[in-house]
Scaffold this active site. Structure first.
Site, PDB file in Angstrom:
ATOM      1  N   ARG A  37       0.851  -1.206   0.000  1.00 18.67           N
ATOM      2  CA  ARG A  37       0.000   0.000   0.000  1.00 18.67           C
ATOM      3  C   ARG A  37       0.882   1.251   0.000  1.00 18.67           C
ATOM      4  O   ARG A  37       2.044   1.234   0.405  1.00 18.67           O
ATOM      5  CB  ARG A  37      -0.923   0.043   1.225  1.00 18.67           C
ATOM      6  CG  ARG A  37      -0.218   0.140   2.579  1.00 18.67           C
ATOM      7  CD  ARG A  37      -0.189   1.528   3.157  1.00 18.67           C
ATOM      8  NE  ARG A  37       0.670   1.626   4.323  1.00 18.67           N
ATOM      9  CZ  ARG A  37       1.952   1.941   4.265  1.00 18.67           C
ATOM     10  NH1 ARG A  37       2.523   2.202   3.108  1.00 18.67           N
ATOM     11  NH2 ARG A  37       2.684   2.011   5.354  1.00 18.67           N
ATOM     12  N   GLU A  43      -0.452  10.051   8.445  1.00 12.36           N
ATOM     13  CA  GLU A  43       0.690   9.232   8.886  1.00 12.36           C
ATOM     14  C   GLU A  43       0.825   9.280  10.400  1.00 12.36           C
ATOM     15  O   GLU A  43       0.735  10.366  10.994  1.00 12.36           O
ATOM     16  CB  GLU A  43       1.965   9.767   8.216  1.00 12.36           C
ATOM     17  CG  GLU A  43       2.930   8.702   7.788  1.00 12.36           C
ATOM     18  CD  GLU A  43       2.390   7.811   6.678  1.00 12.36           C
ATOM     19  OE1 GLU A  43       1.857   6.723   7.003  1.00 12.36           O
ATOM     20  OE2 GLU A  43       2.484   8.208   5.509  1.00 12.36           O
ATOM     21  N   HIS A  44       1.049   8.116  10.976  1.00 10.31           N
ATOM     22  CA  HIS A  44       1.171   7.959  12.431  1.00 10.31           C
ATOM     23  C   HIS A  44      -0.106   8.406  13.143  1.00 10.31           C
ATOM     24  O   HIS A  44      -0.061   8.897  14.267  1.00 10.31           O
ATOM     25  CB  HIS A  44       2.409   8.698  12.972  1.00 10.31           C
ATOM     26  CG  HIS A  44       3.680   8.016  12.554  1.00 10.31           C
ATOM     27  ND1 HIS A  44       4.189   6.931  13.219  1.00 10.31           N
ATOM     28  CD2 HIS A  44       4.501   8.224  11.501  1.00 10.31           C
ATOM     29  CE1 HIS A  44       5.298   6.517  12.612  1.00 10.31           C
ATOM     30  NE2 HIS A  44       5.504   7.280  11.553  1.00 10.31           N
ATOM     31  N   ASP A  46      -2.911   6.146  12.745  1.00 14.06           N
ATOM     32  CA  ASP A  46      -3.750   4.940  12.923  1.00 14.06           C
ATOM     33  C   ASP A  46      -3.745   4.447  14.364  1.00 14.06           C
ATOM     34  O   ASP A  46      -4.786   4.132  14.921  1.00 14.06           O
ATOM     35  CB  ASP A  46      -3.394   3.827  11.919  1.00 14.06           C
ATOM     36  CG  ASP A  46      -1.969   3.305  11.978  1.00 14.06           C
ATOM     37  OD1 ASP A  46      -1.120   3.907  12.670  1.00 14.06           O
ATOM     38  OD2 ASP A  46      -1.696   2.274  11.317  1.00 14.06           O
ATOM     39  N   ASP A 183      -1.786  -0.830   7.490  1.00  4.09           N
ATOM     40  CA  ASP A 183      -1.148  -1.590   6.413  1.00  4.09           C
ATOM     41  C   ASP A 183      -1.894  -2.888   6.121  1.00  4.09           C
ATOM     42  O   ASP A 183      -2.197  -3.207   4.968  1.00  4.09           O
ATOM     43  CB  ASP A 183       0.303  -1.906   6.794  1.00  4.09           C
ATOM     44  CG  ASP A 183       1.089  -0.656   7.152  1.00  4.09           C
ATOM     45  OD1 ASP A 183       0.579   0.446   6.905  1.00  4.09           O
ATOM     46  OD2 ASP A 183       2.207  -0.793   7.671  1.00  4.09           O
ATOM     47  N   TYR A 233       9.759   3.682  16.379  1.00  7.20           N
ATOM     48  CA  TYR A 233       8.308   3.596  16.222  1.00  7.20           C
ATOM     49  C   TYR A 233       7.632   3.442  17.586  1.00  7.20           C
ATOM     50  O   TYR A 233       6.675   4.149  17.907  1.00  7.20           O
ATOM     51  CB  TYR A 233       7.978   2.414  15.309  1.00  7.20           C
ATOM     52  CG  TYR A 233       6.538   2.346  14.887  1.00  7.20           C
ATOM     53  CD1 TYR A 233       6.096   2.996  13.745  1.00  7.20           C
ATOM     54  CD2 TYR A 233       5.607   1.625  15.627  1.00  7.20           C
ATOM     55  CE1 TYR A 233       4.767   2.928  13.354  1.00  7.20           C
ATOM     56  CE2 TYR A 233       4.291   1.548  15.252  1.00  7.20           C
ATOM     57  CZ  TYR A 233       3.872   2.197  14.110  1.00  7.20           C
ATOM     58  OH  TYR A 233       2.552   2.122  13.729  1.00  7.20           O
TER      59      TYR A 233
HETATM   60  C1  GLA Z   1       3.862   1.804   9.666  1.00  4.81           C
HETATM   61  C2  GLA Z   1       2.835   1.056  10.528  1.00  4.81           C
HETATM   62  C3  GLA Z   1       1.437   1.641  10.337  1.00  4.81           C
HETATM   63  C4  GLA Z   1       1.413   3.155  10.502  1.00  4.81           C
HETATM   64  C5  GLA Z   1       2.538   3.798   9.685  1.00  4.81           C
HETATM   65  C6  GLA Z   1       2.665   5.269   9.957  1.00  4.81           C
HETATM   66  O1  GLA Z   1       3.605   1.579   8.317  1.00  4.81           O
HETATM   67  O2  GLA Z   1       2.814  -0.306  10.200  1.00  4.81           O
HETATM   68  O3  GLA Z   1       0.530   1.025  11.232  1.00  4.81           O
HETATM   69  O4  GLA Z   1       1.487   3.511  11.850  1.00  4.81           O
HETATM   70  O5  GLA Z   1       3.809   3.188   9.946  1.00  4.81           O
HETATM   71  O6  GLA Z   1       1.539   5.944   9.510  1.00  4.81           O
END
Ligand code: GLA
Length: 400
Positions: A37, A43-44, A46, A183, A233
């Site tokens: 995907r 971003e960040h 979810d 994802d 992360y």
């Molecule tokens: C990675 C994580 C996702 C999301 C992105 C940031 O891809 O697997 O769950 O948090 O980073 O948006």
């Protein structure tokens, strides 16, 4: 969903089937595919119960599988990319270990076993054209493809959210990355007509049509790999949780920019910046979905630049290489067909995503690659993707 046959099949399907026959002496019984995907914006958000706007891309992990003979109940999986095989016990007793790529498989097997869905002995061949470590969800695609194979082999049909959650859990427990849902859910639910606006709080998913033939999603890989498991992360996640606690909300989804900026609530400036990114990114994502639907691509693009700035300065997950690529895209600008660009995925390397007017795509790709090489000494690779559908079985007839 896994019950829908994929047609047309991904490019790799025939090769996977041929490799399986060569290796195991019989045609595969199942060939499954799960897409990677790209996230347009959000971003960040979810894991903060917020909004994301990803689309499944025309890059897949394909797995050809079939029943195996012998008394031991095990999965023998061959990765064509690595030219390596692993043996995994199918009673779910394998712990995470080496080789690390097999942990995604071990995690899915373990999750199926926990549900009483122990698969029969299997052989499998895995092929992928999702760039590894590029922020395009190569690991989620491998998890979802494995889950799709096990659904086929056990006859189980998981509900899409349940399937995505099972894959997310495998990533947490077996790969050590406390990722959100975006994802895996996109790989399961991808839709060929558009991007998915996912409300990670209410679990509502809406397809935002994206079919304008004059605008393309251009993905440019910095070819600098990130490693989400290295602690960055998890640290960002806990900073966000700290911010929510200080603001008295259950997740940052329920916070507003005013709450974040209110003096004294979040004393630590770093935590305040993390929260600022999340609450403003949620607003940008909702606005971008509306503009995408209205085909107001320049407005979507402006929000993408703003998202990048926020990820770079407030969330601090960009990298020099990603910043250089976004700078080049911005310098090319609308006059050269670039409507917007930003880093995509977890960060610390990987890809940028941009919206580009179709007739300019080739020149934009050339300029991105040439100027990136000149400024960093690294080689970038660029490709275009339309939205594609989520994971599924490939009909044998479709491969003939
Ligand atoms: C990675 C994580 C996702 C999301 C992105 C940031 O891809 O697997 O769950 O948090 O980073 O948006």
């Amino acid at each position: 969903m896994s019950s829908r046959p994929l047609s047309p099949p991904p490019r790799l399907a025939k090769t996977a089937a041929r490799l399986f026959s060569d290796r195991f002496g019989a045609a595969p019984r199942w060939v499954v595919a799960a897409p990677g995907r790209v996230n347009l914006i959000g971003e960040h958000t979810d894991y903060n119960g917020g909004y994301v706007l990803p689309l499944a891309i025309d890059r897949h992990v394909v797995v050809a599988g079939g029943p195996a003979a012998g008394s031991e109940i095990r999965l023998q999986a061959y990765s064509a990319a690595l030219d390596r095989s692993v043996d995994i016990r199918l009673d779910g007793s394998d712990a995470p270990g080496e080789p690390s790529w097999a942990n995604y498989l071990r995690g899915i097997v373990s999750a199926f076993c926990q549900r009483g869905l122990a698969p029969p002995s299997l052989n499998a061949v895995i092929l992928s054209d999702v760039p590894i470590g590029g922020g395009l969800s190569s690991s989620a695609a491998l998890e979802v493809a494995t889950a799709t194979l096990l659904e086929a082999a056990t006859g189980a049909r998981l509900d899409p959210w349940d399937k995505a959650r099972l894959c997310q859990r495998a990533e947490h427990d077996f790969a050590g990355v406390p990722c959100g849902m975006m994802d895996q859910l996109t790989s399961v639910l991808g839709d060929e007509t558009g991007a998915l606006l996912i409300d990670c709080g209410s679990q509502d998913v809406r397809v935002v049509p994206f079919g304008d033939p004059d605008v393309e999603v251009v993905i440019c890989n910095s070819n600098v790999k990130h490693a989400l498991a290295d602690g960055f992360y998890a640290r960002r996640r806990s900073e966000c949780a700290d911010a929510a606690r200080l603001l008295g909300v259950s997740s940052l989804r329920d916070a507003t920019p005013d709450m974040v900026e209110a003096s004294g609530k979040i004393a630590d400036p770093t935590v305040r910046r993390r929260a600022r990114h999340v609450v403003t990114e949620n607003l940008r994502t909702l606005a971008a979905a509306g503009h995408l639907e209205a085909c107001e691509f320049a407005k979507v693009g402006a929000l993408m630049y703003e998202s990048h700035r926020s990820l770079r300065d407030d969330f601090e997950v960009s990298s020099t290489e990603l910043d250089v690529l976004v700078d080049i895209a911005r310098e090319l600008g609308e006059a050269n067909g670039v409507l917007g660009a930003r880093m995509t995925g977890g960060g610390f390397g990987g890809c940028i995503v941009s919206l580009v007017r179709s007739k300019h795509v080739e020149t934009v790709a050339t300029r991105l690659e040439r100027d990136y090489a000149a400024r960093t000494g690294n080689t970038a690779t660029t490709f275009v993707s339309r939205p594609t559908r989520g994971a599924g079985l490939i009909e044998p007839a479709a491969m003939a």
